[in-house]
Design a protein around this motif. Structure first.
Motif, PDB file in Angstrom:
ATOM      1  N   ILE A 241       0.840  -1.200   0.000  1.00 32.43           N
ATOM      2  CA  ILE A 241       0.000   0.000   0.000  1.00 32.43           C
ATOM      3  C   ILE A 241       0.875   1.250   0.000  1.00 32.43           C
ATOM      4  O   ILE A 241       0.623   2.200  -0.740  1.00 32.43           O
ATOM      5  CB  ILE A 241      -0.961  -0.007   1.205  1.00 32.43           C
ATOM      6  CG1 ILE A 241      -1.990  -1.135   1.045  1.00 32.43           C
ATOM      7  CG2 ILE A 241      -1.667   1.340   1.370  1.00 32.43           C
ATOM      8  CD1 ILE A 241      -2.798  -1.430   2.297  1.00 32.43           C
ATOM      9  N   TYR A 242       1.920   1.230   0.805  1.00 33.53           N
ATOM     10  CA  TYR A 242       2.852   2.361   0.869  1.00 33.53           C
ATOM     11  C   TYR A 242       3.523   2.595  -0.493  1.00 33.53           C
ATOM     12  O   TYR A 242       3.607   3.728  -0.967  1.00 33.53           O
ATOM     13  CB  TYR A 242       3.892   2.109   1.956  1.00 33.53           C
ATOM     14  CG  TYR A 242       4.969   3.171   2.010  1.00 33.53           C
ATOM     15  CD1 TYR A 242       4.717   4.400   2.632  1.00 33.53           C
ATOM     16  CD2 TYR A 242       6.215   2.956   1.441  1.00 33.53           C
ATOM     17  CE1 TYR A 242       5.703   5.378   2.669  1.00 33.53           C
ATOM     18  CE2 TYR A 242       7.197   3.924   1.481  1.00 33.53           C
ATOM     19  CZ  TYR A 242       6.937   5.138   2.101  1.00 33.53           C
ATOM     20  OH  TYR A 242       7.914   6.106   2.133  1.00 33.53           O
TER      21      TYR A 242
ATOM     22  N   ASN B 252       1.463   4.242  -2.925  1.00 34.53           N
ATOM     23  CA  ASN B 252       1.055   5.579  -2.490  1.00 34.53           C
ATOM     24  C   ASN B 252      -0.466   5.707  -2.441  1.00 34.53           C
ATOM     25  O   ASN B 252      -1.039   6.658  -2.971  1.00 34.53           O
ATOM     26  CB  ASN B 252       1.681   6.656  -3.385  1.00 34.53           C
ATOM     27  CG  ASN B 252       1.599   8.028  -2.758  1.00 34.53           C
ATOM     28  OD1 ASN B 252       1.613   8.169  -1.539  1.00 34.53           O
ATOM     29  ND2 ASN B 252       1.500   9.055  -3.588  1.00 34.53           N
ATOM     30  N   MET B 253      -1.104   4.705  -1.830  1.00 34.64           N
ATOM     31  CA  MET B 253      -2.558   4.680  -1.716  1.00 34.64           C
ATOM     32  C   MET B 253      -2.963   4.671  -0.250  1.00 34.64           C
ATOM     33  O   MET B 253      -2.166   4.306   0.612  1.00 34.64           O
ATOM     34  CB  MET B 253      -3.133   3.420  -2.374  1.00 34.64           C
ATOM     35  CG  MET B 253      -2.891   3.275  -3.842  1.00 34.64           C
ATOM     36  SD  MET B 253      -3.549   1.712  -4.437  1.00 34.64           S
ATOM     37  CE  MET B 253      -4.842   2.317  -5.491  1.00 34.64           C
ATOM     38  N   THR B 254      -4.200   5.036  -0.011  1.00 30.72           N
ATOM     39  CA  THR B 254      -4.760   4.854   1.326  1.00 30.72           C
ATOM     40  C   THR B 254      -5.298   3.425   1.391  1.00 30.72           C
ATOM     41  O   THR B 254      -5.484   2.762   0.356  1.00 30.72           O
ATOM     42  CB  THR B 254      -5.913   5.841   1.591  1.00 30.72           C
ATOM     43  OG1 THR B 254      -6.996   5.524   0.706  1.00 30.72           O
ATOM     44  CG2 THR B 254      -5.467   7.283   1.417  1.00 30.72           C
ATOM     45  N   GLN B 255      -5.582   2.971   2.596  1.00 30.00           N
ATOM     46  CA  GLN B 255      -6.168   1.642   2.746  1.00 30.00           C
ATOM     47  C   GLN B 255      -7.521   1.565   2.053  1.00 30.00           C
ATOM     48  O   GLN B 255      -7.849   0.550   1.434  1.00 30.00           O
ATOM     49  CB  GLN B 255      -6.297   1.278   4.223  1.00 30.00           C
ATOM     50  CG  GLN B 255      -4.969   1.018   4.888  1.00 30.00           C
ATOM     51  CD  GLN B 255      -5.109   0.633   6.350  1.00 30.00           C
ATOM     52  OE1 GLN B 255      -6.204   0.416   6.850  1.00 30.00           O
ATOM     53  NE2 GLN B 255      -3.992   0.562   7.040  1.00 30.00           N
ATOM     54  N   VAL B 256      -8.295   2.638   2.131  1.00 33.22           N
ATOM     55  CA  VAL B 256      -9.608   2.666   1.482  1.00 33.22           C
ATOM     56  C   VAL B 256      -9.459   2.543  -0.037  1.00 33.22           C
ATOM     57  O   VAL B 256     -10.171   1.766  -0.679  1.00 33.22           O
ATOM     58  CB  VAL B 256     -10.387   3.952   1.855  1.00 33.22           C
ATOM     59  CG1 VAL B 256     -11.654   4.090   1.042  1.00 33.22           C
ATOM     60  CG2 VAL B 256     -10.682   3.983   3.340  1.00 33.22           C
ATOM     61  N   GLN B 257      -8.527   3.301  -0.607  1.00 26.56           N
ATOM     62  CA  GLN B 257      -8.292   3.228  -2.048  1.00 26.56           C
ATOM     63  C   GLN B 257      -7.839   1.827  -2.455  1.00 26.56           C
ATOM     64  O   GLN B 257      -8.297   1.285  -3.458  1.00 26.56           O
ATOM     65  CB  GLN B 257      -7.213   4.232  -2.473  1.00 26.56           C
ATOM     66  CG  GLN B 257      -7.622   5.667  -2.389  1.00 26.56           C
ATOM     67  CD  GLN B 257      -6.436   6.615  -2.575  1.00 26.56           C
ATOM     68  OE1 GLN B 257      -5.334   6.345  -2.085  1.00 26.56           O
ATOM     69  NE2 GLN B 257      -6.673   7.722  -3.263  1.00 26.56           N
ATOM     70  N   TYR B 258      -6.934   1.269  -1.677  1.00 25.45           N
ATOM     71  CA  TYR B 258      -6.398  -0.060  -1.971  1.00 25.45           C
ATOM     72  C   TYR B 258      -7.491  -1.115  -1.931  1.00 25.45           C
ATOM     73  O   TYR B 258      -7.604  -1.935  -2.843  1.00 25.45           O
ATOM     74  CB  TYR B 258      -5.293  -0.377  -0.963  1.00 25.45           C
ATOM     75  CG  TYR B 258      -4.466  -1.596  -1.269  1.00 25.45           C
ATOM     76  CD1 TYR B 258      -3.403  -1.529  -2.160  1.00 25.45           C
ATOM     77  CD2 TYR B 258      -4.721  -2.812  -0.646  1.00 25.45           C
ATOM     78  CE1 TYR B 258      -2.612  -2.638  -2.415  1.00 25.45           C
ATOM     79  CE2 TYR B 258      -3.936  -3.924  -0.895  1.00 25.45           C
ATOM     80  CZ  TYR B 258      -2.883  -3.840  -1.784  1.00 25.45           C
ATOM     81  OH  TYR B 258      -2.108  -4.940  -2.038  1.00 25.45           O
TER      82      TYR B 258
ATOM     83  N   ILE C  94     -13.215  -2.698   3.099  1.00 26.29           N
ATOM     84  CA  ILE C  94     -12.152  -2.070   3.888  1.00 26.29           C
ATOM     85  C   ILE C  94     -11.956  -2.786   5.212  1.00 26.29           C
ATOM     86  O   ILE C  94     -10.824  -2.951   5.664  1.00 26.29           O
ATOM     87  CB  ILE C  94     -12.402  -0.549   4.095  1.00 26.29           C
ATOM     88  CG1 ILE C  94     -11.245   0.109   4.870  1.00 26.29           C
ATOM     89  CG2 ILE C  94     -13.713  -0.290   4.778  1.00 26.29           C
ATOM     90  CD1 ILE C  94      -9.892   0.038   4.246  1.00 26.29           C
TER      91      ILE C  94
ATOM     92  N   GLU D 111      -8.464  -4.104   6.734  1.00 22.42           N
ATOM     93  CA  GLU D 111      -8.007  -3.688   8.062  1.00 22.42           C
ATOM     94  C   GLU D 111      -7.761  -4.902   8.957  1.00 22.42           C
ATOM     95  O   GLU D 111      -6.796  -4.926   9.728  1.00 22.42           O
ATOM     96  CB  GLU D 111      -9.029  -2.758   8.702  1.00 22.42           C
ATOM     97  CG  GLU D 111      -9.101  -1.410   8.030  1.00 22.42           C
ATOM     98  CD  GLU D 111     -10.264  -0.555   8.498  1.00 22.42           C
ATOM     99  OE1 GLU D 111     -10.194   0.660   8.320  1.00 22.42           O
ATOM    100  OE2 GLU D 111     -11.253  -1.097   9.048  1.00 22.42           O
TER     101      GLU D 111
END
Length: 72
Positions: A15-16, A19-25, A33, A37
């Motif tokens: 994810i890092y 360059n995404m947020t967890q929601v985007q991923y 989500i 998580e």
């Protein structure tokens, strides 16, 4: 390191790197989500179907998600 911890670390790194947020991923790979998580928390196990979905969405083989980072 067990496979749950390896999955959590590898997901976080992926994810890092994207360059995404967890929601985007989660949206990108097609899982809820809360499932993402849960996997990142390393507190429980995800199903093989979910592992396959995550791997397919990330463009990697499922075994790479549960392989300890220090073995890469």
């Amino acid at each position: 390191m067990d496979s749950k911890q390896a999955l959590a670390e590898n997901l976080g790194q992926n994810i890092y790197e994207l360059n995404m947020t967890q929601v985007q991923y989660a949206k990108e790979i097609g899982i809820p989500i809360n499932t993402l998580e849960y996997a990142i928390s390393a507190k429980g196990s995800v199903s093989l179907n979910t592992l396959d979905k995550i791997a397919q969405g990330a463009g990697i083989d499922p075994w790479e998600l549960i392989r300890p980072p220090e073995d890469k």
